[in-house]
Design an enzyme around this catalytic site. Structure first.
Site, mmCIF file in Angstrom:
data_model
loop_
_atom_site.group_PDB
_atom_site.id
_atom_site.type_symbol
_atom_site.label_atom_id
_atom_site.label_comp_id
_atom_site.label_asym_id
_atom_site.label_seq_id
_atom_site.Cartn_x
_atom_site.Cartn_y
_atom_site.Cartn_z
ATOM 1 N N ASP A 88 -25.270 24.496 28.042
ATOM 2 C CA ASP A 88 -25.916 23.306 27.481
ATOM 3 C C ASP A 88 -25.793 23.307 25.962
ATOM 4 O OD1 ASP A 88 -27.213 20.852 27.624
ATOM 5 O OD2 ASP A 88 -29.224 21.725 27.726
ATOM 6 N N LYS A 128 -42.870 28.002 23.317
ATOM 7 C CA LYS A 128 -42.535 27.006 24.334
ATOM 8 C C LYS A 128 -43.560 27.139 25.451
ATOM 9 C CE LYS A 128 -38.305 25.372 26.503
ATOM 10 N NZ LYS A 128 -36.858 25.547 26.451
#
Ligand code: ATP
Ligand code: MG
Length: 334
Positions: free
Chosen positions: A142, A47
């Protein structure tokens, strides 16, 4: 027509082999670690978060993501291998989940829904992975189909292993109790939709678990954004199961007890773990594995200063030619 090539990033010693997805403010690429040891997978997902001003605004979330995820060493959670700075990015090298995300997995099935036994297999892993997070003090905040990755796509009939990813909104109970309304609206618990008050982040995660279970079984969300009164339906927990989908009575009971508006009346993790639908076909020893992983997890305090310093350094744009800073996050258990 010339072939469209994906952008190439500076990844230090890693060699980029593709682009996996774009997140809110970064990109995730696929890469190979040429120095990986023989018994470690060479493929990683990296990432990349751009250094500079943007990172400054999100530093709390980025710090938590790295810190929490690197302390959660568990088979059902994507593990962080290494975090380093390039001249342009803060790079988080993770275990690569080659099966794609759960959203796409569900879509690939007939009528975009899973059979009850398939949904249970995924649900059991989600519960065990999340139980480990919660017992480690971390709520994810989330949880959604797109943030559940799989180790294989299952197209050959084998059952995939689940890997929870994306701890960008996670919260550790050691810090203050949760108040900020973060997450994805259709998965958000009523107490977060109301806003303004402190809420129990673990109970809110269990609401999202109920939404995920519903979506896997039915092929749509219990509270659809297409309906104008979606917020009202969420806060009153008004949803309906379609007549044309067969859902067993124990599974309906589980859904009805997870999608409860009042968090103090909602099913707890301990109650899920003894529910008959959850327990059916659960591999022996599956529940006990968390006791073992909890004993051998890395210590949070050990990483805190190091991660904070790295995120601090990442807020300044890298000086050209600056040597690559690389910190191996080693698990205390190994
Ligand atoms: P968003 O805000 O959209 O959730 P994000 O910036 O938080 O994005 P992630 O959800 O962590 O980023 O990753 C974005 C996408 O990249 C994922 O949905 C997935 O498709 C892919 N991806 C992320 N991590 C991995 C991994 N370890 N293995 C394989 N694919 C991954
Ligand atoms: Mg995500």
């Amino acid at each position: 027509m010339p072939a469209v090539s994906s952008p190439q990033y500076d990844l230090g010693r890693y060699q980029q082999t593709g682009v996996l997805g774009a997140g809110t403010f970064g990109v995730v690429v696929r890469a190979v670690d040429p120095d990986s040891l023989a018994d470690c997978p060479a493929e990683v997902a990296i990432k990349l978060l751009p250094r500079g001003e943007l990172l400054k605004n999100f530093k709390t979330y980025v710090t938590r993501e790295i810190l929490h995820q690197s302390c959660l060493e568990h088979p059902f959670i994507v593990s962080i291998k290494e975090v380093f700075l390039t001249r342009t990015h803060l790079a988080i090298a993770m275990e690569y989940a080659q099966g794609g995300d759960l959203f796409r997995y569900v879509l690939r099935h007939k009528a975009a829904r899973l059979a009850e036994s398939q949904a249970r297999w995924i649900f059991q892993q989600l519960v065990i992975g999340l139980d480990f997070c919660h017992r480690s003090g971390v709520a994810n905040r989330d949880l959604k189909l797109e943030n559940m990755l799989l180790d294989r796509d299952g197209q050959d009939g084998t059952r995939p292993l689940l890997k929870i990813c994306d701890f960008g909104y996670s919260k550790h109970e050691m810090n203050s109790s949760a108040k900020t309304g973060v997450g994805t609206p259709i998965y958000m618990a009523p107490e977060i939709i109301y806003g303004g008050n402190r809420y129990d982040a673990k109970a809110a995660d269990l609401w999202s678990v109920g939404v995920i279970l519903f979506a896997m079984l039915i092929g749509r969300y219990p509270f659809s954004q297409r309906e104008s009164n979606v917020a009202r339906n969420i806060v009153s927990a008004t949803y309906s199961l379609p007549d044309d989908v067969q859902v067993s009575a124990p599974c309906r009971d589980l859904l009805a007890r997870l999608l409860v508006a009042n968090p103090s009346e909602r099913m707890s993790m301990e109650e899920i773990k003894v529910h008959s639908w959850f327990l059916e076909d659960l591999p022996e020893g599956a529940l006990a594995m968390n006791d073992w992983y909890l004993q051998s997890r890395p210590v949070y305090d050990q990483y805190q200063g190091m991660v904070e310093a790295m995120v601090e350094a990442a807020q300044l744009p890298g000086v050209p030619g600056e040597p690559l800073l690389s910190v191996e996050l080693e698990c205390a258990a190994h």
